[in-house]
Design an enzyme around this catalytic site. Structure first.
Site, PDB file in Angstrom:
ATOM      1  N   GLU A  47      -3.290   8.063   7.922  1.00  0.00           N
ATOM      2  CA  GLU A  47      -2.910   6.643   7.914  1.00  0.00           C
ATOM      3  C   GLU A  47      -1.741   6.377   8.866  1.00  0.00           C
ATOM      4  OE1 GLU A  47      -2.229   5.672   3.801  1.00  0.00           O
ATOM      5  OE2 GLU A  47      -4.358   5.802   3.300  1.00  0.00           O
TER       6      GLU A  47
ATOM      7  N   HIS B 240       0.855  -1.181   0.000  1.00  0.00           N
ATOM      8  CA  HIS B 240       0.000   0.000   0.000  1.00  0.00           C
ATOM      9  C   HIS B 240       0.892   1.232   0.000  1.00  0.00           C
ATOM     10  CE1 HIS B 240      -3.064   2.893   1.239  1.00  0.00           C
ATOM     11  NE2 HIS B 240      -2.174   3.346   2.113  1.00  0.00           N
TER      12      HIS B 240
HETATM   13  P1  GDP Z   1      -4.187   1.837  -4.400  1.00  0.00           P
HETATM   14  O1  GDP Z   1      -4.288   3.226  -3.819  1.00  0.00           O
HETATM   15  O2  GDP Z   1      -3.306   1.769  -5.620  1.00  0.00           O
HETATM   16  O3  GDP Z   1      -3.811   0.788  -3.377  1.00  0.00           O
HETATM   17  O4  GDP Z   1      -5.629   1.432  -4.970  1.00  0.00           O
HETATM   18  P2  GDP Z   1      -7.118   1.622  -4.417  1.00  0.00           P
HETATM   19  O5  GDP Z   1      -7.198   2.680  -3.350  1.00  0.00           O
HETATM   20  O6  GDP Z   1      -7.988   1.809  -5.621  1.00  0.00           O
HETATM   21  O7  GDP Z   1      -7.494   0.200  -3.800  1.00  0.00           O
HETATM   22  C1  GDP Z   1      -7.084  -0.166  -2.509  1.00  0.00           C
HETATM   23  C2  GDP Z   1      -6.723  -1.623  -2.526  1.00  0.00           C
HETATM   24  O8  GDP Z   1      -7.894  -2.401  -2.812  1.00  0.00           O
HETATM   25  C3  GDP Z   1      -5.735  -2.034  -3.629  1.00  0.00           C
HETATM   26  O9  GDP Z   1      -4.383  -1.782  -3.301  1.00  0.00           O
HETATM   27  C4  GDP Z   1      -6.035  -3.511  -3.786  1.00  0.00           C
HETATM   28  O10 GDP Z   1      -5.419  -4.290  -2.749  1.00  0.00           O
HETATM   29  C5  GDP Z   1      -7.552  -3.546  -3.594  1.00  0.00           C
HETATM   30  N1  GDP Z   1      -8.257  -3.447  -4.881  1.00  0.00           N
HETATM   31  C6  GDP Z   1      -8.384  -2.370  -5.714  1.00  0.00           C
HETATM   32  N2  GDP Z   1      -9.116  -2.659  -6.793  1.00  0.00           N
HETATM   33  C7  GDP Z   1      -9.498  -3.969  -6.668  1.00  0.00           C
HETATM   34  C8  GDP Z   1     -10.301  -4.866  -7.460  1.00  0.00           C
HETATM   35  O11 GDP Z   1     -10.814  -4.511  -8.532  1.00  0.00           O
HETATM   36  N3  GDP Z   1     -10.449  -6.140  -6.977  1.00  0.00           N
HETATM   37  C9  GDP Z   1      -9.899  -6.550  -5.811  1.00  0.00           C
HETATM   38  N4  GDP Z   1     -10.097  -7.809  -5.411  1.00  0.00           N
HETATM   39  N5  GDP Z   1      -9.147  -5.731  -5.033  1.00  0.00           N
HETATM   40  C10 GDP Z   1      -8.938  -4.464  -5.451  1.00  0.00           C
END
Ligand code: GDP
Length: 151
Positions: free
Chosen positions: A128, A117
């Site tokens: 965070e 993350h």
């Molecule tokens: P980040 O900021 O790049 O971590 O992305 P996001 O804030 O959009 O998503 C948070 C976390 O949720 C991601 O790091 C992934 O672990 C998970 N995640 C995001 N999109 C998906 C998805 O489409 N499917 C699944 N299973 N997990 C997702």
């Protein structure tokens, strides 16, 4: 410009013994100073709070199960323009789309188990960091305690 960001090395990366390689990329190759770090197991309640912006998403339950499936390493990272620099180092959310040489490309398994993350805004970084660390757990280069919200 925020000097601090939060990273989590996620459960599958810990399980697959990638902690050392990821920390090498962050601390040595990437030039981020580690200001605080610990290994913890997250509760379902903590994950739901941490990822609450995603609570309506279809993957929320799956993400909660994944993030509670084993210990994680959480760390406070310091560098000029830390948030943007760290997002560059980790690459896009989906490892398939991440540039080669990025942490997620190298060690991510899929869009959920994407190794790490990284905070996305200065406000979220401070929130965070404070979610996981108390002021007695974050240090400057000399080992003095620092409050990331006032630096
Ligand atoms: P980040 O900021 O790049 O971590 O992305 P996001 O804030 O959009 O998503 C948070 C976390 O949720 C991601 O790091 C992934 O672990 C998970 N995640 C995001 N999109 C998906 C998805 O489409 N499917 C699944 N299973 N997990 C997702």
């Amino acid at each position: 410009m925020c000097k601090y960001t939060l990273t989590i090395i996620k459960p599958l990366a810990v399980k697959n013994s990638h902690v050392g390689e990821v920390l090498q990329m962050i601390n040595v190759d990437g030039g981020f100073r580690i200001a605080g770090m610990k290994m913890i197991t997250l509760s379902r309640q903590q994950v739901k709070e941490f990822y609450k912006v995603h609570k309506e998403k279809p993957f929320f339950d799956s993400l909660t199960n994944f993030m509670t499936s084993g210990p994680v390493v959480v760390a406070v990272l310091e560098k000029e323009n830390a948030i943007e620099e760290y997002r560059k180092l980790i690459g896009k959310t989906d490892p398939k789309e991440a540039l080669s040489g990025t942490i997620r490309k190298l060690y991510g398994i899929n869009i959920q188990a994407n190794c790490v993350h990284g905070s996305d805004t200065p406000e979220n970084a401070i929130k965070e960091i404070q979610f996981f660390f108390s002021t007695s757990e974050i240090f400057d280069e000399e080992g003095n305690l620092i409050d990331v919200s006032i630096t």
